[in-house]
Design a protein around this motif. Structure first.
Motif, PDB file in Angstrom:
ATOM      1  N   UNK A 127      29.665  28.351  46.569  1.00  0.00           N
ATOM      2  CA  UNK A 127      30.595  28.323  47.697  1.00  0.00           C
ATOM      3  C   UNK A 127      31.938  28.883  47.246  1.00  0.00           C
ATOM      4  N   UNK A 128      32.457  29.811  48.027  1.00  0.00           N
ATOM      5  CA  UNK A 128      33.835  30.252  47.841  1.00  0.00           C
ATOM      6  C   UNK A 128      34.446  30.355  49.210  1.00  0.00           C
ATOM      7  N   UNK A 129      35.774  30.388  49.302  1.00  0.00           N
ATOM      8  CA  UNK A 129      36.352  30.443  50.643  1.00  0.00           C
ATOM      9  C   UNK A 129      36.625  31.870  51.081  1.00  0.00           C
ATOM     10  N   UNK A 130      36.071  32.829  50.388  1.00  0.00           N
ATOM     11  CA  UNK A 130      35.927  34.156  50.985  1.00  0.00           C
ATOM     12  C   UNK A 130      34.585  34.708  50.506  1.00  0.00           C
ATOM     13  N   UNK A 131      34.224  35.876  51.016  1.00  0.00           N
ATOM     14  CA  UNK A 131      32.843  36.321  50.851  1.00  0.00           C
ATOM     15  C   UNK A 131      32.591  37.131  49.581  1.00  0.00           C
ATOM     16  N   UNK A 132      33.607  37.314  48.769  1.00  0.00           N
ATOM     17  CA  UNK A 132      33.441  37.991  47.480  1.00  0.00           C
ATOM     18  C   UNK A 132      34.674  37.700  46.640  1.00  0.00           C
ATOM     19  N   UNK A 133      34.563  37.972  45.334  1.00  0.00           N
ATOM     20  CA  UNK A 133      35.715  37.855  44.444  1.00  0.00           C
ATOM     21  C   UNK A 133      36.414  36.514  44.585  1.00  0.00           C
ATOM     22  N   UNK A 134      35.660  35.473  44.393  1.00  0.00           N
ATOM     23  CA  UNK A 134      36.249  34.158  44.648  1.00  0.00           C
ATOM     24  C   UNK A 134      35.797  33.187  43.583  1.00  0.00           C
ATOM     25  N   UNK A 135      36.703  32.289  43.225  1.00  0.00           N
ATOM     26  CA  UNK A 135      36.365  31.269  42.253  1.00  0.00           C
ATOM     27  C   UNK A 135      35.559  30.192  42.968  1.00  0.00           C
ATOM     28  N   UNK A 183      25.901  38.120  39.986  1.00  0.00           N
ATOM     29  CA  UNK A 183      26.271  38.900  41.177  1.00  0.00           C
ATOM     30  C   UNK A 183      27.421  38.259  41.947  1.00  0.00           C
ATOM     31  N   UNK A 184      27.603  36.966  41.783  1.00  0.00           N
ATOM     32  CA  UNK A 184      28.676  36.285  42.540  1.00  0.00           C
ATOM     33  C   UNK A 184      30.025  36.384  41.839  1.00  0.00           C
TER      34      UNK A 184
END
Lengths: 791, 293
Positions: B176-184, B91-92
Motif C-alpha cells: 500500500x502506498x498513497x500514490x500509484x508509484x514511487x511511494x514508500x 517492481x513496486x
C-alpha cells in the motif's frame, strides 16, 4: 536608469535567448530555452557559481512560537572558515518586510512566530563549514504554546458563535494570544447583496476543509549576491517578481533602487511560492558584510520552510434553491489560515470571498471571508489563489443540492450558470463571454473512457498501480463534474501594469528584434510568447529575449494568470510604437504616404501599391527602440461593508469531468481520465495552453488525493518528497481537452489568462467522482485512504 | 568524510575490519539521502560497487545466491521465475532510476521496517550470508532484523549475498502506498505457498518495528490446506479461509500511527491484502497443474 556593469558575471547567469526563428501569435512556437532544458544544459539558480564565492546558510527556529531570550554566536564565529554571522541587529534598514503588509522580520526580532523562521545567517568558504557553524549558534528560547487554528485565533470557536463577542474574549484572553499588535485578523471581506434573510424551498448546508498544499516546485530557492564597486549589490535570483523583491530588499538594506540590481536566474517552477522573499535579503546582507559574492541555495527540506504555502481553509456553506433548482441564496463563512505573517493573505481573502460562490447567478449572497494569523507556516500565493479552496466548497454544495433535488448535477449547474451580462455577487456585470454552461455541456458530450475487459489485468490501470493491491476486487467507478472561474491579473483597484522595451535593428544582415522585460519566466513559456508577439507585430523571424532584470521597468508578478495578458500587452504596444517608427521611415524612403503599409516577411509591404521594401534597407545602421508601460483597464476597490464594486478586470472559466476507480476496501484511488474544457479567448501558443491545462489539472488532482503539508502543533511533519507526495505519471491520467476561443474584447488579441482556472476545477471534479464511486460524503481534501475506509 | 573503494571482497572485509564505523554504500539510494539530509555523517564511506563478486547471482546447491550488489532492475529482468515474490516487490520500488541503483543488500543493511524486499524474503525463507575477516555465516532472514533500522550484523561484517530456494508454489506481493508509484510503503505483505513442504510463508512490512512473519496465519493456512486435502485436490479455496487468513496476518502486526497512515488502517489493509494475495496465489496454484507436489 543607468546600470553599472558588474565587475564580473557569475557562471550560470542568464544569457540572451534566441531562436527558433519561427512562430507568430496562434502558432505552436518552440521555446527558445527548450533545447537547453531537455539537454540538461539550462542553468538554474542553484547552478550559479563564482570562483571566490562564500556559501550562506540560515539558522531557523525549531519552535512555532517562542520568545528569544538570547543568541550566542561566539562559537560559530570562531569556526575556521566562517566569514560572517549575522542577526537582526545587522539589518541596516527596515527590519520587517512583506508583500502587502510589512510584518515579517528579515531575521527574527524578539519573537519567532513559526517553525523555520530565520533567526541568524552564516557565511563561510564551504557549505559544510557554514552548516557546522550554524549548528553552533545557541539560541535561548522561551517556548510558548502555539495558536494553530484559524477560527480559534479569531475567537470564532464554532460556526454559530461567529459573531459572538463574548466567545472572542474567552478564547483570546490568554497571554500571547495575539501574534501581532493589531490582533489576529488579517482581513475580513463581506459580501452583502439582495435579501439579508432569504428563504427557499430546499436548503443544503455543508462544512468543508482543505489541507495545506505546497507549490512543490523542483528548483529550490537559490541565488547569488555580488557586492558591487558602487556600494550596491547585484542579485541573481530565481524569483517571480523582480521589482517587488527590489523594493523590499532596498528597504531592508537602506539602499536606493539604483544600488540594488536584480537579474532573474533560471527558475525551476514557482506556482506562487516565489512571490515572497526567501534568501534575497539574506544573501545581500552577507555579501555586503563580507565584500564577497555569497551563494545561498536551499535543500529540499529547507525549501519547505523557505516559502509560503497554499492557505488551508475551513468553510461553511448554506445554499437555498427552488424545487426546480433555481438558486435563491448562498451564505458562506470562509476561513483562511494565513500562518504567522500576512504575505498575500489580504488578496487571497479578496479572491476567495469575491469568487466564493462559483460561476453562478445568485440573487441573495451573504459571504464572510476571513484571513487569520496563526503559528502555522506562513501561507500566501499559490496557483488558484483562494479560489481553489472555495471551489471545493461551492462545487460540493452544488452536488449536494442536486442530490437533494433529485436533479442531474450538470443540469443544476447549467440552470444557474453565469453568462455574458450576468451580475457577479460583487455587482460587477460580466462584460465578455462567460460560456459556463457550454463548457459543461461539451464535457458531457465527450465519450467516456471505456473499460478494457480482456481478462488481462494491467496493474498500471488499477488503484494502487504496480503495487499489486487489486486485480479488480473492491473497485467501483465514479464520475464527477466541476466548473470554476477565476479573476485574471491584479484586482480591487490595483494599478496593474507591465513594461516592455522592444528594439528593432539589423544584425548579421537580418532585421531582428530584441524584447526586454522584467517578467519572470518560471517555466510557463512567457519567453516564447514574447517572441511570438514580436514576430507577428514586426514581421521578423529573429527575436532575442533579453535576460530579465531591473534595468527595465516592472512587469508585475508572474502570477494571477496575468503575464501573457499584461506583459504580452506591453510587448504588443511597444512593438506597435516601433512599427509606427518603421512605417514612417519607409514612407520617407518611398517619398509619399501609403495607407496600407504593414510589416511582413522582413519587409515593409503594401498590397495596394505592390511595395515590398526590405527592413534591412529601411533600418540601415539604426536601431529603433521603444519602451512602453502598459496598464490594463482599471478596477475598483470593493465596498468594505457590502463587497460591491468592479473588482476584477477579467475572468477565466474552465470545467472538468473526472472519471475515477476507487478500491473501496483499501481506499486507494486511480483517476482514470480527466477531461477539461476551457475558454482561453485566444490561444497565443496552443501547445503551451494544453501544457497549462495538463499541469493545472495535475496540481488540482494532487490536492484532491494526496498533496498536503501535515502539521502537528504548528510543526511540519513531512518536509520531504518522500512524504509530501505529488502525482506521478501513474496518478495523472490521459486527458481529453477542448479549448474554446471566445475573444475578450478588452484584452490583447482577445486572450484570457490560462494557468490557474484548470487548477481550480480539477480537484473538485475528482472529489465529486470519488463521492460518486463510494457514496461517502467526503468533506475534506486531500482524501486519504483512511477517509475512504472509515479508519 | 573519507572514501574507500575496494575492488575485491577480501579488500573490503579488511577495510571493514580496520574501520568498523565505515558505512558501506552500494546503490546509495538510502545512504546518500541520509547524508544529504544531514542525518548521516559517517567518517568513512566504503563504495562496494567495484567488488565484482557482489554484482552477480548464481545457482548454488539448488538455491539462488543473489549477490548483495545486484540491483532491483536486474532482479526484475533476470529472476522473475526463480524469485517471483522478490521480483514483484522490486517492481513496486521507487522509479526506474532507483531500481537501477538500489540493491537487495542495501535494503537489508538499512533494515528499515518499510524496506520493500523484506516481506518477500521473509515469505520465501531466505537466508542472509554475512562475512568478515573472521569468516562467514548465514542468518535466517527472520533473525536478521533486530530492531528499527537495526540488524544482526557485527560491526566488522558486510553482507555477501542472499540465498533463496526457488519456489515450489506461487508467490504474491502487495504494497500500500498513497500514490500509484514511487511511494514508500504504508503496509506491505508477501506470501509464498510451499506445496513441497506443505507450508506457507508470510512477510509483513511497515506494520511493526521490524519486518516480521505472521506465524499463526502461516500455521492456520497450512493446517487448513492439509486438513481439507486442498494441496492435493487444488479445489476452490473457501472464502472464509482466505478471510480468516487475512485476519490472522493483521493480528501478527503491531503498527503505529504516523505521517503515512494510521495504525487502524494498516491493520485493515494488511488483512485485505493478505486475503487477496492468497486468493490470487491459490488461483495460480489451481491452474499450475503441471507441477506434481
Amino acid at each position: 536608469m543607468s546600470t553599472p556593469t558588474p565587475t564580473r558575471t557569475p557562471t550560470g547567469a542568464p544569457e540572451h535567448l534566441t531562436g527558433p526563428g519561427r512562430g507568430g501569435v496562434g502558432d505552436d512556437a518552440q521555446r527558445p530555452d527548450g533545447v537547453l532544458k531537455v539537454r540538461g544544459e539550462f542553468a538554474y539558480g542553484s547552478d550559479l557559481w563564482m570562483e571566490d564565492m562564500l556559501w550562506g546558510v540560515t539558522v531557523r527556529s525549531p519552535h512555532p512560537y517562542a520568545r528569544i531570550r538570547s543568541i550566542d554566536i561566539g562559537a560559530a564565529l570562531a569556526t575556521p572558515g566562517v566569514r560572517a554571522v549575522l542577526t537582526a541587529d545587522d539589518v541596516p534598514g527596515e527590519k520587517v518586510y512583506g508583500l502587502e503588509l510589512a510584518d515579517q522580520p528579515v531575521l527574527a526580532l524578539d519573537v519567532v512566530r513559526h517553525q523555520g523562521e530565520p533567526v541568524a545567517l552564516v557565511a563561510a568558504d564551504h557549505p559544510e563549514t557554514a552548516r557546522l557553524a550554524a549548528s553552533r549558534i545557541h539560541v535561548d528560547y522561551e517556548v510558548w504554546e502555539p495558536i494553530t487554528d484559524a477560527r480559534a485565533a479569531l475567537g470564532h470557536p464554532t460556526w454559530n458563535q461567529v459573531h459572538d463577542s463574548a466567545a472572542e474574549v474567552t478564547e483570546l484572553s490568554r497571554e500571547n494570544a495575539h501574534l501581532h499588535p493589531q490582533g489576529n485578523l488579517v482581513r475580513h471581506l463581506k459580501i452583502r447583496t439582495g435579501d439579508p434573510a432569504p428563504t427557499a424551498d430546499v436548503v443544503v448546508v455543508g462544512e468543508y476543509e482543505v489541507g495545506m498544499q505546497d507549490q512543490a516546485f523542483l528548483g529550490p530557492e537559490s541565488g547569488l549576491a555580488v557586492p558591487a564597486e558602487d556600494g550596491g549589490v547585484e542579485l541573481y535570483v530565481a524569483t517571480q517578481w523582480l521589482h517587488v523583491d527590489q523594493r523590499q530588499i532596498c528597504s531592508a538594506l537602506a539602499l536606493p533602487p539604483a544600488k540594488v540590481r536584480l537579474t532573474l536566474a533560471g527558475v525551476g517552477g514557482a506556482f506562487g511560492g516565489r512571490e515572497d522573499l526567501s534568501m534575497h535579503v539574506h544573501a545581500c546582507l552577507l555579501a555586503l558584510h563580507t565584500g564577497k559574492p555569497v551563494k545561498m541555495s536551499y535543500n529540499r527540506e529547507e525549501s519547505f520552510f523557505g516559502h509560503v504555502h497554499r492557505h488551508p481553509a475551513t468553510m461553511r456553506y448554506e445554499h437555498g434553491a427552488t424545487h426546480d433548482g433555481q438558486l435563491i441564496y448562498v451564505k458562506a463563512s470562509i476561513y483562511f489560515d494565513g500562518g504567522a505573517y500576512a504575505s498575500s493573505t489580504p488578496a487571497v481573502v479578496g479572491n476567495g470571498g469575491t469568487m466564493g460562490i462559483g460561476p453562478y447567478v445568485v440573487p441573495n449572497v451573504h459571504v464572510d471571508c476571513y484571513g487569520a494569523y496563526t503559528n502555522n507556516p506562513p501561507c500566501g500565493a499559490m496557483r488558484g489563489f483562494g479560489s481553489v479552496q472555495t471551489a471545493f466548497g461551492y462545487e460540493s454544495q452544488m452536488d449536494a443540492l442536486a442530490a437533494e433535488l433529485g436533479m442531474d448535477p450538470v443540469e443544476l449547474r447549467c440552470r444557474n450558470a453565469m453568462e455574458e451580462g450576468s451580475p457577479t455577487p460583487t455587482g460587477q456585470v460580466i462584460d465578455s463571454p462567460a460560456p459556463v454552461a457550454e463548457l459543461l455541456r461539451r464535457l458531457e458530450a465527450m465519450p467516456m473512457p471505456t473499460r478494457v475487459d480482456d481478462g488481462e489485468v494491467d496493474l498500471r490501470d488499477m488503484p494502487g498501480g504496480v503495487s499489486n493491491t487489486t486485480h479488480g476486487e473492491g473497485v467501483r467507478r465514479g464520475v464527477g463534474y466541476a466548473v470554476a472561474y477565476k479573476n485574471v491579473a491584479f484586482s480591487e483597484g490595483y494599478d496593474d501594469y507591465s513594461t516592455a522595451r522592444v528594439r528593432l535593428e539589423v544584425v548579421g544582415g537580418e532585421a531582428s528584434a530584441t524584447v526586454h522585460t522584467a517578467a519572470a519566466e518560471v517555466g510557463q513559456g512567457l519567453v516564447t510568447v514574447e517572441q511570438q508577439i514580436a514576430r507577428t507585430e514586426l514581421g521578423v523571424k529573429q527575436v532575442t529575449v533579453h535576460p530579465k532584470d531591473t534595468a527595465v521597468g516592472s512587469a508585475g508578478s508572474t502570477s494571477a494568470s496575468r503575464q501573457t495578458y499584461v506583459t504580452g500587452g506591453a510587448v504588443k504596444a511597444a512593438c506597435e510604437k516601433v512599427r509606427a517608427q518603421v512605417l514612417a521611415r519607409a514612407e520617407r524612403l518611398v517619398g509619399r504616404t501609403v495607407p496600407d503599409l504593414r510589416l511582413a516577411g522582413g519587409a515593409v509591404v503594401s498590397d495596394a501599391e505592390d511595395i515590398a521594401v526590405p527592413l534591412v534597407d529601411v533600418l540601415g545602421d539604426e536601431a529603433l527602440e521603444e519602451t512602453v508601460e502598459w496598464h490594463h483597464r482599471p478596477t475598483e476597490a470593493i465596498d468594505p461593508e457590502t463587497g460591491q464594486g468592479f473588482a476584477h478586470v477579467q475572468y477565466a472559466f474552465s470545467a472538468h469531468r473526472a472519471v475515477v476507480d476507487v478500491d473501496t476496501e483499501l481506499g486507494l484511488v486511480k483517476v482514470v481520465e480527466m477531461a477539461c474544457t476551457q475558454d482561453v479567448g485566444k490561444a497565443i501558443n496552443p501547445q503551451a495552453v494544453l501544457g497549462q491545462i495538463q499541469g493545472g489539472t495535475a496540481q488540482g488532482l494532487g490536492l484532491a488525493v494526496m498533496e498536503e503539508i501535515l502539521l502537528k502543533d504548528g510543526k511540519v511533519r513531512n518536509p520531504s518528497f518522500t512524504d509530501y507526495l505529488i502525482p506521478t505519471i501513474l496518478d495523472m491520467p490521459p486527458m481529453r481537452i477542448e479549448v474554446l476561443e471566445y475573444a475578450d474584447p478588452h484584452a490583447p488579441y482577445g486572450l484570457r489568462g490560462v494557468g490557474e482556472a484548470p487548477n481550480i476545477s480539477s480537484g473538485p471534479a475528482v472529489l465529486a467522482a470519488i463521492r460518486a464511486a463510494t457514496g461517502l460524503p467526503l468533506t475534506r481534501v486531500p482524501v486519504r485512504p483512511e477517509h475512504l475506509t472509515g479508519l | 568524510m573519507d572514501f574507500l573503494q575496494p575492488t575485491t571482497w577480501a579488500e573490503a572485509l579488511e577495510a571493514k575490519a580496520a574501520h568498523p564505523d565505515a558505512v558501506a554504500v552500494a546503490g546509495g539510494t538510502d545512504v546518500m539521502v541520509g547524508i544529504n539530509f544531514g542525518h548521516l555523517r559517517p567518517s568513512l564511506l566504503m563504495d562496494l560497487t567495484r567488488v565484482e563478486d557482489l554484482q552477480e547471482w548464481s545457482i548454488e546447491d539448488g538455491a539462488v545466491r543473489l549477490g548483495a550488489g545486484v540491483s532491483y532492475a536486474r532482479v526484475i529482468a533476470e529472476l522473475g521465475t526463480q524469485l517471483p515474490g522478490l521480483a514483484m516487490a522490486s517492481r513496486t520500488i521507487g522509479s526506474p532510476q532507483i531500481r537501477n541503483r538500489g540493491t537487495v543488500g542495501g535494503n537489508l543493511a538499512t533494515a528499515s521496517p518499510a524496506g520493500d524486499a523484506h516481506p518477500a524474503l521473509l515469505a520465501a525463507d531466505a537466508q542472509v550470508e554475512v562475512a568478515s575477516v573472521r569468516g562467514s555465516r548465514r542468518i535466517p532472514v527472520p533473525d536478521f532484523y533486530t530492531g528499527v533500522k537495526r540488524n544482526a550484523m557485527d560491526a566488522d561484517e558486510l553482507i555477501t549475498a542472499v540465498l533463496v530456494v526457488p519456489p515450489s508454489g506461487p508467490q504474491q506481493y502487495s504494497k500500500i502506498g498513497t500514490r500509484n508509484a514511487m511511494v514508500i510503503s504504508v503496509a506491505a505483505f508477501g506470501l509464498a505457498l510451499h506445496p513441497d513442504r506443505r507450508a506457507v510463508g508470510t512477510g509483513i512490512g511497515s506494520a511493526a518495528p521490524t519486518p516480521r512473519r505472521a506465524p499463526a496465519a502461516e500455521q492456520f493456512l497450512a493446517d487448513e490446506l492439509t486438513g481439507t486435502g486442498l494441496w492435493e485436490s487444488r479445489a476452490e479455496l473457501p472464502a472464509a479461509t482466505a478471510g480468516r487468513f487475512g485476519e490472522l496476518v493483521a493480528d501478527a502486526a503491531s503498527p503505529i500511527d504516523d505521517v503515512r497512515g494510521s495504525a487502524r488502517y494498516r491493520l485493515h489493509a494488511l488483512s485485505v491484502m493478505a486475503c487477496r494475495a492468497l486468493t490470487w496465489a491459490w488461483a495460480d496454484y489451481r491452474t499450475d497443474t503441471g507441477k506434481e507436489v
